[in-house]
Design an enzyme around this catalytic site. Structure first.
Site, short mmCIF file in Angstrom:
data_model
loop_
_atom_site.label_atom_id
_atom_site.label_comp_id
_atom_site.label_asym_id
_atom_site.label_seq_id
_atom_site.Cartn_x
_atom_site.Cartn_y
_atom_site.Cartn_z
N LYS A 1 -23.34 -2.68 20.80
CA LYS A 1 -23.15 -4.09 20.46
C LYS A 1 -21.87 -4.57 21.11
CE LYS A 1 -22.63 -7.33 16.68
NZ LYS A 1 -22.76 -7.58 15.25
N LYS B 1 -27.31 -5.08 22.21
CA LYS B 1 -27.14 -6.48 21.80
C LYS B 1 -25.90 -7.06 22.43
CE LYS B 1 -26.10 -8.99 17.59
NZ LYS B 1 -25.82 -8.91 16.19
C1 PBG Z 1 -22.44 -9.37 12.55
C2 PBG Z 1 -23.64 -9.84 13.28
C3 PBG Z 1 -23.61 -10.75 14.31
C4 PBG Z 1 -24.90 -10.95 14.73
C5 PBG Z 1 -25.73 -10.15 13.94
N1 PBG Z 1 -24.92 -9.44 13.05
C6 PBG Z 1 -22.49 -11.54 14.88
C7 PBG Z 1 -21.17 -10.96 15.05
O1 PBG Z 1 -21.00 -9.79 15.39
O2 PBG Z 1 -20.23 -11.73 14.82
C8 PBG Z 1 -25.26 -11.89 15.82
C9 PBG Z 1 -26.66 -12.24 15.98
C10 PBG Z 1 -26.89 -13.43 16.83
O3 PBG Z 1 -25.99 -13.98 17.49
O4 PBG Z 1 -28.04 -13.86 16.85
N2 PBG Z 1 -22.55 -8.27 11.75
#
Ligand code: PBG
Length: 331
Positions: free
Chosen positions: A200, A257
């Protein structure tokens, strides 16, 4: 004139029938996972302005949405809570309240649509006033890895007990997959799987999502940086190492991601593991296609389909996308 015998690859593109015969990749509705946002109360669905067509829904509406999704052939949802500001705190204690919104939502969806597979997000950002995915160290300068992992493990057990089929840690703390697996197994929750957000990245494409769960401007921090735990977008070797570690820690599915800007990482994950690879087409990827389409600059459906196909072609088995329902409705 070309000489006789010249290779002519265009023969394989000469008409639609041939193009379909030789097509290498296609999206299937069973690859798609729809992320959904839930809110408390009985109010009407709240439109999320930076994500056209996406809503924060109460639990009753969420259940009817899930019925519609199953009818369309969609097998799974990823659930995220959007909490009232009054329930947030520096330590995100609401995350472990045995009757918190997300647990009620999971129980009700499971009762209404038992076959719907639920991925429960495991991270503290919807619960903390500062919007970080974990609790902070005493000096407030960092996210406290090990204390966060303890809380996430509790949270995972609660979500699995409520009926989540998979827990999906999206926090990027070290060691959390192993800790969560142990906690689940100790409680006999061996059938609950782990979809690990393994690679991520610290991406600017999460902006609209942070609006949706209200984690962006928390405590006045408009420039919330998660660079201390999410991966540096410049790095693929670190992504590789995270992927390897999550597999060793017994993740069931590995996730990359965002998806579109990280197709090389999806391919790398695909080639280095035999586990299923999931890719998350995040809120910003969705928003940019919608925005350009609204300006009349891009064709919404063709870009939607092409973006999903590219993710599939790069090696993803499962795709989390806000386009899932929309795509399924057009088939
Ligand atoms: C945080 C989380 C995020 C997303 C899913 N879980 C955002 C972040 O890390 O701030 C993002 C998903 C998206 O942008 O569609 N646990």
């Amino acid at each position: 004139m070309l000489t006789p015998g010249t290779p002519r690859p265009r023969r394989l593109r000469k008409n639609n029938a041939v193009r379909q015969l030789v097509r290498e990749n296609q999206i299937s509705v069973s690859d798609l996972i729809q992320p959904l946002f839930v809110i408390d109360g009985e109010g009407a669905p709240e439109a999320i302005s930076s994500m056209p067509g996406q809503f924060r829904m109460n639990i009753v509406d969420l259940c009817s949405e899930c019925r519609q999704l199953t009818e369309l052939g969609i097998k799974a949802i990823a659930l995220f809570p959007s909490l009232d500001q009054s329930l947030k705190s520096a330590v995100g204690a609401e995350s472990c309240n045995p009757n918190t919104l997300i647990l009620r939502a999971i129980r009700e969806v499971k009762e209404a649509v038992p076959d719907m597979q639920i991925l429960a997000d495991i991270a503290l950002d919807p619960y903390t006033t500062h919007g970080h995915d974990g609790v902070l160290t005493e000096d407030g300068q960092d996210v406290d890895n090990d204390r966060t992992v303890e809380i996430l493990s509790n949270m995972a057990v609660l979500n699995a007990e409520a009926g989540a089929d998979f827990v999906a840690p999206s926090d990027m703390m070290d060691g959390r997959v192993q800790a969560i697996r142990e906690a689940l197994d100790e409680e006999g929750l061996i059938r609950c799987g782990i979809v690990a957000y393994s690679a991520k990245f610290n991406s600017a494409y999460y902006g609209p999502f942070r609006d949706a769960v209200g984690s962006s401007t928390a405590a006045g921090t408009t420039l919330l940086s998660k660079a201390g735990y999410q991966l540096d977008p410049a790095n693929s070797r670190q992504a590789s190492r995270e992927i390897e570690l999550d597999e060793l820690e017994a993740a069931d599915v590995l996730m990359v991601k965002p998806a579109g800007p990280y197709l090389d990482i999806i391919r790398l994950a695909r080639e280095s593991s035999n586990l299923p690879i999931a890719a998350y087409q995040v809120s910003g990827e969705y928003a940019q296609i919608h925005a350009a389409a609204k300006m009349g600059w891009l064709d919404l459906k063709r870009c939607r389909d092409e973006s999903l196909l590219a993710i599939k072609r790069s090696g993803a088995d499962l795709i989390l996308s806000y386009f899932s329902k929309d795509w399924a409705m057009d088939q």
